[in-house]
Design an enzyme around this catalytic site. Structure first.
Site, short mmCIF file in Angstrom:
data_model
loop_
_atom_site.label_atom_id
_atom_site.label_comp_id
_atom_site.label_asym_id
_atom_site.label_seq_id
_atom_site.Cartn_x
_atom_site.Cartn_y
_atom_site.Cartn_z
N SER A 45 -5.33 5.74 2.87
CA SER A 45 -6.70 5.58 3.39
C SER A 45 -7.03 4.10 3.49
CB SER A 45 -7.71 6.30 2.49
OG SER A 45 -7.41 7.68 2.40
N LYS A 50 -9.49 -2.45 2.43
CA LYS A 50 -8.12 -2.14 2.01
C LYS A 50 -7.30 -1.59 3.18
CE LYS A 50 -6.63 1.62 0.01
NZ LYS A 50 -5.31 1.81 0.64
N LEU A 74 -9.36 4.55 -3.80
CA LEU A 74 -9.18 4.85 -2.38
C LEU A 74 -7.70 5.16 -2.20
CD1 LEU A 74 -10.97 5.00 0.13
CD2 LEU A 74 -10.26 2.67 0.69
N ASP A 75 -7.39 6.30 -1.58
CA ASP A 75 -6.00 6.75 -1.47
C ASP A 75 -5.12 5.72 -0.80
OD1 ASP A 75 -6.93 9.07 -2.60
OD2 ASP A 75 -7.12 10.14 -0.69
N ILE A 76 -3.82 5.82 -1.08
CA ILE A 76 -2.87 4.87 -0.53
C ILE A 76 -2.80 4.96 0.99
CG2 ILE A 76 -0.93 6.46 -0.81
CD1 ILE A 76 0.82 4.04 -1.41
#
Length: 400
Positions: free
Chosen positions: A263, A206, A259-261
């Site tokens: 990250s 990502k 998963l954080d934006i």
């Protein structure tokens, strides 16, 4: 001797006069009635009618002098005007008097509506215990939970199979929500196995700026990156199990872990409920490894004393011990974690839980500011050399 005599014709009405032809344009005359006995005339018809009063100017009221309004009384001395005994009727009525309004017969009058009573007080909600949680004396639980505990599928997938009739309990078709005993025989038909075999699990690297789940705050979901153009070339040449990309593989993809934006790194998207339960189910102990680049900021990232290089040299050792065990989030203590220095500006975290923005919030409590975060491993599956923004299939030989 014979003599010729003219023939005679018999006439039915020899005295009738010859009729003259009728002119069609002449006006028709009323038929003449034959004379008969004289009919008696009624007294009212023979009596002379009173002369009609001349019309008054606009605005004047009838029945009184000009400018004065005369109102007809609605009640007499003996009672209401209506009725044959209380006012003139028929021919005895004056010229300017109007008949009293007729009253509707009681037989045809609309029945009175009964008044509505006050609504009854609502019943208190009855507590129905969830058999999947509290069970009963025989230890029964809901069928979907039992199937999930057996590793057959997820609860949602179990409900879908039960609705389609693909699940048997002790040889009989299962019913939605039914409780089952611990010794019950649960059987899944081949149709369910075939559907489950067609489900895919995708590994995505990502990029920053994409959200794991549904789109929010103008940011796109990571699932939008799944397509033929973004498939990793190494996987496209030798796809797992000979599987080729198809549009059906993007339907129902759900992230198994967030998963954080801001990250990057390994994100798992799957159609298989078993994979999702393994990674994010209750009691999941799968390890997740992160590489975290930090700065030492005891007064905050915008405060004084920020150290961006050789952070390891200035960071207190007892704070590193707190990162490993001793912190709490949302009033709940965190489970032990593995935290070590990879280089003077980068830490390596290994967690067995995944709270919202857990690593960033942990670092804030010990005076560290995260400037970069990347997930490189989930269980036994590593990110490897998968480029950012590309994806590949999870092979049958791989397991978390």
């Amino acid at each position: 001797m014979t003599t010729d005599k003219p023939a005679r014709t018999l006439k039915l009405n020899p005295g009738a006069a010859k009729k003259t032809p009728v002119d069609p344009r002449a006006p028709r005359r009323a038929p003449v009635r034959p004379p008969g006995p004289a009919r008696a005339k009624s007294v009212s018809a023979s009596a002379p009618k009173p002369p009609r009063e001349p019309s008054k100017p606009y605005g004047a009221q009838r029945g009184g002098p000009e400018g004065e309004r005369t109102e007809r009384p609605r009640y007499n001395a003996d009672g209401p005007r209506s009725g044959p005994a209380n006012g003139p009727r028929g021919d005895d009525r004056g010229w300017n008097e109007r008949p009293a309004p007729r009253r509707a017969d009681d037989r045809f009058a609309a029945p009175e509506r009964p008044q509505r009573s006050a609504p009854a007080a609502p019943r208190p909600p009855q507590h129905r215990p969830d058999l999947a949680r509290v069970g009963n004396v025989r230890g029964e639980v809901r069928l979907n939970k039992r199937m999930a505990d057996l590793g057959l599928c997820s609860r949602r997938e179990a409900d879908e199979w039960i609705a389609r009739g693909w699940v048997l309990v002790n040889g009989e078709p299962a019913v939605m929500g039914m409780p089952v005993a611990p010794d019950a025989q649960v059987e899944v038909l081949p149709q369910a196995r075939h559907q489950q075999a067609g489900q895919v699990t995708i590994l995505l690297n990502k990029p920053v700026g994409y959200v794991s789940g549904q789109p929010e705050d103008g940011h796109e979901a990571a699932a939008t990156l799944i397509g033929a153009p973004s498939q990793w070339r190494g996987d496209a040449k030798t796809p797992a199990d000979g599987r080729r990309f198809a549009p059906e593989h993007t339907r129902g993809l759900a992230p198994a872990g967030r998963l954080d934006i801001d990250s990057t790194g390994l994100l798992v998207l799957t159609q298989d409920g078993r994979v999702a339960r393994t990674l994010i189910g209750e009691g999941s102990g799968v390890e997740k490894e992160y590489l975290v680049r930090v700065q030492f900021a005891p007064n905050g990232p915008m405060g004084a004393g920020v150290v961006a290089e050789n952070v390891q040299a200035v960071f207190p050792p007892h704070q590193l011990a707190r990162l490993r065990h001793g912190l709490s989030l949302d009033d709940q203590p965190l489970k032990p974690a593995q935290v070590d220095w990879q280089n003077p500006e980068q830490l390596r975290f290994v967690l067995i839980e995944g709270k919202k923005r857990q690593i960033r919030r942990m670092c804030e409590q010990v005076g560290l500011h995260v400037v970069g975060l990347k997930r490189v491993r989930i269980g036994q599956v590593v990110l490897g050399n998968l480029p950012v923004g590309q994806w590949r299939y999870l092979g049958t030989s791989e397991a978390f």
